[in-house]
Design a protein around this motif. Structure first.
Motif, PDB file in Angstrom:
ATOM      1  N   SER A  47       0.830  -1.207   0.000  1.00  0.00           N
ATOM      2  CA  SER A  47       0.000   0.000   0.000  1.00  0.00           C
ATOM      3  C   SER A  47       0.865   1.258   0.000  1.00  0.00           C
ATOM      4  O   SER A  47       0.452   2.302  -0.545  1.00  0.00           O
ATOM      5  CB  SER A  47      -0.900   0.022   1.236  1.00  0.00           C
ATOM      6  N   LYS A  48       2.049   1.198   0.592  1.00  0.00           N
ATOM      7  CA  LYS A  48       2.947   2.349   0.628  1.00  0.00           C
ATOM      8  C   LYS A  48       3.468   2.673  -0.766  1.00  0.00           C
ATOM      9  O   LYS A  48       3.642   3.851  -1.127  1.00  0.00           O
ATOM     10  CB  LYS A  48       4.098   2.079   1.593  1.00  0.00           C
ATOM     11  N   TRP A  49       3.756   1.652  -1.554  1.00  0.00           N
ATOM     12  CA  TRP A  49       4.206   1.853  -2.934  1.00  0.00           C
ATOM     13  C   TRP A  49       3.078   2.468  -3.762  1.00  0.00           C
ATOM     14  O   TRP A  49       3.303   3.401  -4.538  1.00  0.00           O
ATOM     15  CB  TRP A  49       4.649   0.519  -3.525  1.00  0.00           C
ATOM     16  N   VAL A  50       1.863   1.971  -3.556  1.00  0.00           N
ATOM     17  CA  VAL A  50       0.699   2.520  -4.254  1.00  0.00           C
ATOM     18  C   VAL A  50       0.495   3.978  -3.841  1.00  0.00           C
ATOM     19  O   VAL A  50       0.234   4.851  -4.690  1.00  0.00           O
ATOM     20  CB  VAL A  50      -0.556   1.682  -3.960  1.00  0.00           C
ATOM     21  N   ALA A  51       0.631   4.261  -2.554  1.00  0.00           N
ATOM     22  CA  ALA A  51       0.491   5.641  -2.071  1.00  0.00           C
ATOM     23  C   ALA A  51       1.534   6.548  -2.702  1.00  0.00           C
ATOM     24  O   ALA A  51       1.247   7.714  -3.033  1.00  0.00           O
ATOM     25  CB  ALA A  51       0.609   5.672  -0.551  1.00  0.00           C
ATOM     26  N   SER A  52       2.752   6.035  -2.897  1.00  0.00           N
ATOM     27  CA  SER A  52       3.798   6.836  -3.532  1.00  0.00           C
ATOM     28  C   SER A  52       3.414   7.198  -4.970  1.00  0.00           C
ATOM     29  O   SER A  52       3.712   8.306  -5.433  1.00  0.00           O
ATOM     30  CB  SER A  52       5.124   6.070  -3.508  1.00  0.00           C
ATOM     31  N   ILE A  53       2.765   6.285  -5.651  1.00  0.00           N
ATOM     32  CA  ILE A  53       2.309   6.561  -7.011  1.00  0.00           C
ATOM     33  C   ILE A  53       1.281   7.686  -7.000  1.00  0.00           C
ATOM     34  O   ILE A  53       1.313   8.597  -7.843  1.00  0.00           O
ATOM     35  CB  ILE A  53       1.736   5.285  -7.658  1.00  0.00           C
ATOM     36  N   VAL A  54       0.369   7.645  -6.030  1.00  0.00           N
ATOM     37  CA  VAL A  54      -0.643   8.701  -5.909  1.00  0.00           C
ATOM     38  C   VAL A  54       0.030  10.056  -5.661  1.00  0.00           C
ATOM     39  O   VAL A  54      -0.307  11.063  -6.303  1.00  0.00           O
ATOM     40  CB  VAL A  54      -1.637   8.374  -4.786  1.00  0.00           C
TER      41      VAL A  54
END
Length: 353
Positions: free
Chosen positions: A71-78
């Protein structure tokens, strides 16, 4: 006896498909899904066992799983999408976006330091949850959570050391929601889910088993399945509240790492290792590892929460990818070994078509 469900569409030769199947079948105790791809083309997707043992629902290619720390990697994309939209700057002080945050540290912290776990912000949320397990899943308004769990004295000067702290992501989420004017779940839908056509992805809150189509997390299966939930409150959504399916995860990886979903500068920022001793970039790792007999650079993401475990790897040069989800507390080392064997197999000479 394991129950296998093969995907209807695969690009591998019959010999390669059998090789992949044999690798998954040999993983004793594995319950979940494994996907191997070359770019956007799925070589193999194989589902094993139960998504919901009590109700007799099997894992299928579209079963949804918690992603844990991925989820942290996905948040970084956002965050990087908002950077591309000129709404955020990775190196601006957090106080620019949160003037009501603690002034002394707000002037020293940046999104880049928070997202690479090099901020010095102590992991007070973990300490609080360990001291009082009853607070797991208890909701708080975002800035209240920030004041309570992410406003402590810095343990070190930002950028000088590394500490894996969930508290970092409470501040990042507060920044993103303040700047966008949207709750994070809606922002995920607007920036990722709808543009990429993701069908089985989003943000859950509380016990993920309440989300339609989700696998149930187990401490163990067998004659008497034992559930292992770990509720995630919304204020921790960036740290561990994203769910997805294997095909959706591949679609996201292909768009971000193999396409133009992010600008070239943002893609570079996502993959630039900030803390070399940890191979840590923004929200995830980038490592050089032996794959298929040669050293290769990979985007390297692992996640876990409750009974869920996942591994996602992508060779950056050519897009060979593996995604593995498990919902029965499978040993994470063994899950990594399974992923490595599948990724190695994708380079085997017999796969030439």
């Amino acid at each position: 006896m394991k129950a296998f469900v093969a995907a209807a569409l695969i690009w591998a030769t019959p010999a390669a498909a059998q090789s992949y199947h044999d690798i998954v079948a040999a993983a004793e105790g594995f319950n979940g899904i494994a996907l191997v791809a070359k770019g956007r083309h799925v070589e193999m997707i194989e589902s094993v066992g139960s998504a919901d043992a009590e109700r007799g629902i099997p894992v299928t290619p579209t079963t949804r799983f918690e992603t844990g720390s991925v989820s942290k990697w996905v948040a970084s994309i956002v965050v990087l999408k908002l950077v591309d939209q000129k709404k955020l700057d990775l190196d601006a002080p957090v106080s620019r976006y949160l003037p009501d945050y603690r002034a002394d540290t707000g002037a020293r912290l940046t999104l880049r330091r928070l997202m690479s776990h090099s901020s010095g912000l102590p992991n007070e949320i973990l300490k609080a949850r360990q001291a009082d397990p009853a607070i797991r899943g208890v909701e708080r308004e975002q800035m209240d959570a920030v004041r309570t769990y992410a406003s402590g004295d810095l343990a070190f000067e930002p950028g000088t050391a590394w500490d894996y702290s969930h508290s970092n992501w409470l501040v990042v989420k507060a920044v993103v929601e303040r700047v966008s004017g949207l709750p994070y779940a809606r922002l995920i839908d607007r920036l990722l889910v709808r543009p990429l056509g993701l069908k089985d992805s989003g943000i859950y809150r509380g016990d993920s088993a309440q989300t339609a189509g989700m696998a149930v997390g187990y401490a163990k299966l067998g004659p008497a399945p034992e559930r292992k939930p770990n509720p995630t409150p919304d204020f921790l959504a960036m740290a561990g509240g994203y769910y997805t399916s294997a095909p959706d995860m591949l679609k996201l990886m292909e768009a971000v790492l193999g396409g133009t979903f992010l600008s070239a500068a943002s893609r570079k920022a996502l993959l630039t290792v900030e803390m070399p001793d940890q191979h840590y970039a923004l929200g995830g790792r980038v490592r050089v590892e032996p794959v298929g007999g040669h050293p290769r650079e990979l985007a390297w993401n692992d996640g876990s929460n409750g009974g869920f475990r996942m591994v996602a790897r992508r060779v950056l040069a050519d897009g060979h990818s593996v995604i593995v989800f498990n919902n029965a507390s499978y040993d994470h080392r063994k899950l990594g070994e399974l992923a490595s064997k599948l990724l190695d197999a994708s380079y085997a000479p017999r796969l030439a078509q």
